[in-house]
Design an enzyme around this catalytic site. Sequence first.
Site, short mmCIF file in Angstrom:
data_model
loop_
_atom_site.label_atom_id
_atom_site.label_comp_id
_atom_site.label_asym_id
_atom_site.label_seq_id
_atom_site.Cartn_x
_atom_site.Cartn_y
_atom_site.Cartn_z
N ASP A 43 0.85 -1.19 0.00
CA ASP A 43 0.00 0.00 0.00
C ASP A 43 0.89 1.25 0.00
O ASP A 43 2.13 1.15 -0.05
CB ASP A 43 -1.04 -0.03 1.13
CG ASP A 43 -0.44 0.16 2.52
OD1 ASP A 43 0.79 0.35 2.64
OD2 ASP A 43 -1.22 0.11 3.49
N CYS B 66 2.51 -3.85 4.04
CA CYS B 66 1.72 -2.70 4.43
C CYS B 66 2.32 -2.18 5.73
O CYS B 66 3.45 -2.58 6.07
CB CYS B 66 0.23 -3.03 4.54
SG CYS B 66 -0.24 -4.20 5.81
N THR C 194 1.66 -2.72 8.91
CA THR C 194 1.89 -3.80 9.88
C THR C 194 2.13 -5.16 9.25
O THR C 194 2.64 -6.07 9.91
CB THR C 194 0.66 -3.95 10.79
OG1 THR C 194 -0.47 -4.25 9.95
CG2 THR C 194 0.40 -2.69 11.60
N GLY C 195 1.65 -5.35 8.02
CA GLY C 195 1.63 -6.68 7.40
C GLY C 195 0.35 -7.43 7.73
O GLY C 195 0.04 -8.44 7.09
N HIS D 84 6.40 -25.72 7.53
CA HIS D 84 5.24 -26.36 8.16
C HIS D 84 3.90 -26.01 7.50
O HIS D 84 3.01 -26.86 7.43
CB HIS D 84 5.15 -25.98 9.64
CG HIS D 84 6.26 -26.56 10.46
ND1 HIS D 84 6.31 -26.45 11.83
CD2 HIS D 84 7.38 -27.24 10.10
CE1 HIS D 84 7.40 -27.06 12.28
NE2 HIS D 84 8.08 -27.53 11.25
N ASN D 85 3.76 -24.76 7.07
CA ASN D 85 2.46 -24.29 6.58
C ASN D 85 2.39 -24.20 5.06
O ASN D 85 1.33 -23.87 4.52
CB ASN D 85 2.11 -22.92 7.18
CG ASN D 85 2.35 -22.85 8.67
OD1 ASN D 85 3.18 -22.09 9.14
ND2 ASN D 85 1.63 -23.67 9.43
N HIS E 128 3.06 -32.67 7.85
CA HIS E 128 2.41 -31.37 7.61
C HIS E 128 1.44 -31.41 6.43
O HIS E 128 0.60 -30.52 6.30
CB HIS E 128 3.47 -30.29 7.39
CG HIS E 128 4.38 -30.14 8.56
ND1 HIS E 128 3.96 -29.66 9.78
CD2 HIS E 128 5.69 -30.47 8.72
CE1 HIS E 128 4.96 -29.68 10.64
NE2 HIS E 128 6.02 -30.16 10.02
C1 RB5 Z 1 -2.70 1.95 6.29
O1 RB5 Z 1 -3.17 3.05 6.93
C2 RB5 Z 1 -2.51 0.82 7.25
O2 RB5 Z 1 -3.70 0.51 7.87
C3 RB5 Z 1 -1.96 -0.37 6.52
O3 RB5 Z 1 -0.72 -0.06 5.97
C4 RB5 Z 1 -1.78 -1.64 7.31
O4 RB5 Z 1 -0.97 -1.44 8.43
C5 RB5 Z 1 -2.98 -2.40 7.61
O5 RB5 Z 1 -2.98 -3.46 8.23
#
Ligand code: RB5
Length: 144
Positions: free
Chosen positions: A8, A65, A67-68, A98-99, A133
């Site tokens: 993003d 993103c 946080t991922g 494993h996954n 697995h």
């Molecule tokens: C974007 O604002 C933020 O929410 C996105 O990058 C991400 O962290 C979502 O999980």
Amino acid sequence: MIIALGCDHIVTDEKTYLHDRLEEAGYEVLDLGTYSHTRTHYPIYGKAVGEAVASGRADLGVVLCGTGIGMAVAADKVSGVRASSITSPAFADLFRQHNNGNVVCLSGRFVDLEVNKEIVKTFLTTEFEGGRHEARVAKIMALD
Ligand code: RB5
């Protein structure tokens, strides 16, 4: 090997860095955006990368993103995808072994870029272990 890549607007620069490193390492990169810092929505790219992997257009997927986490939630909704937020090379190793994970989801804001580079390297070079697995992953896929 073809790697689908997505992010993003928060982490476009981090994606560009990983894109370049992947090409340097000899991977073919299918960059599905976003390509700028213009505000957008991470599920668009999680879906695009997930569909590229599920359809066989790409072998594995890498998304970023803030946080991922959002990317993982979105990409994992695509049938055939096993996506997870991964924050260490050790977890990337187990995610593959494993996954049989096929889309790795990175945090561009909370994980150092060099650590993310190592996560991607581990993710792309570790094989699924199979064996005990297999049945577990089959049970996950039956939830699709
Ligand atoms: C974007 O604002 C933020 O929410 C996105 O990058 C991400 O962290 C979502 O999980």
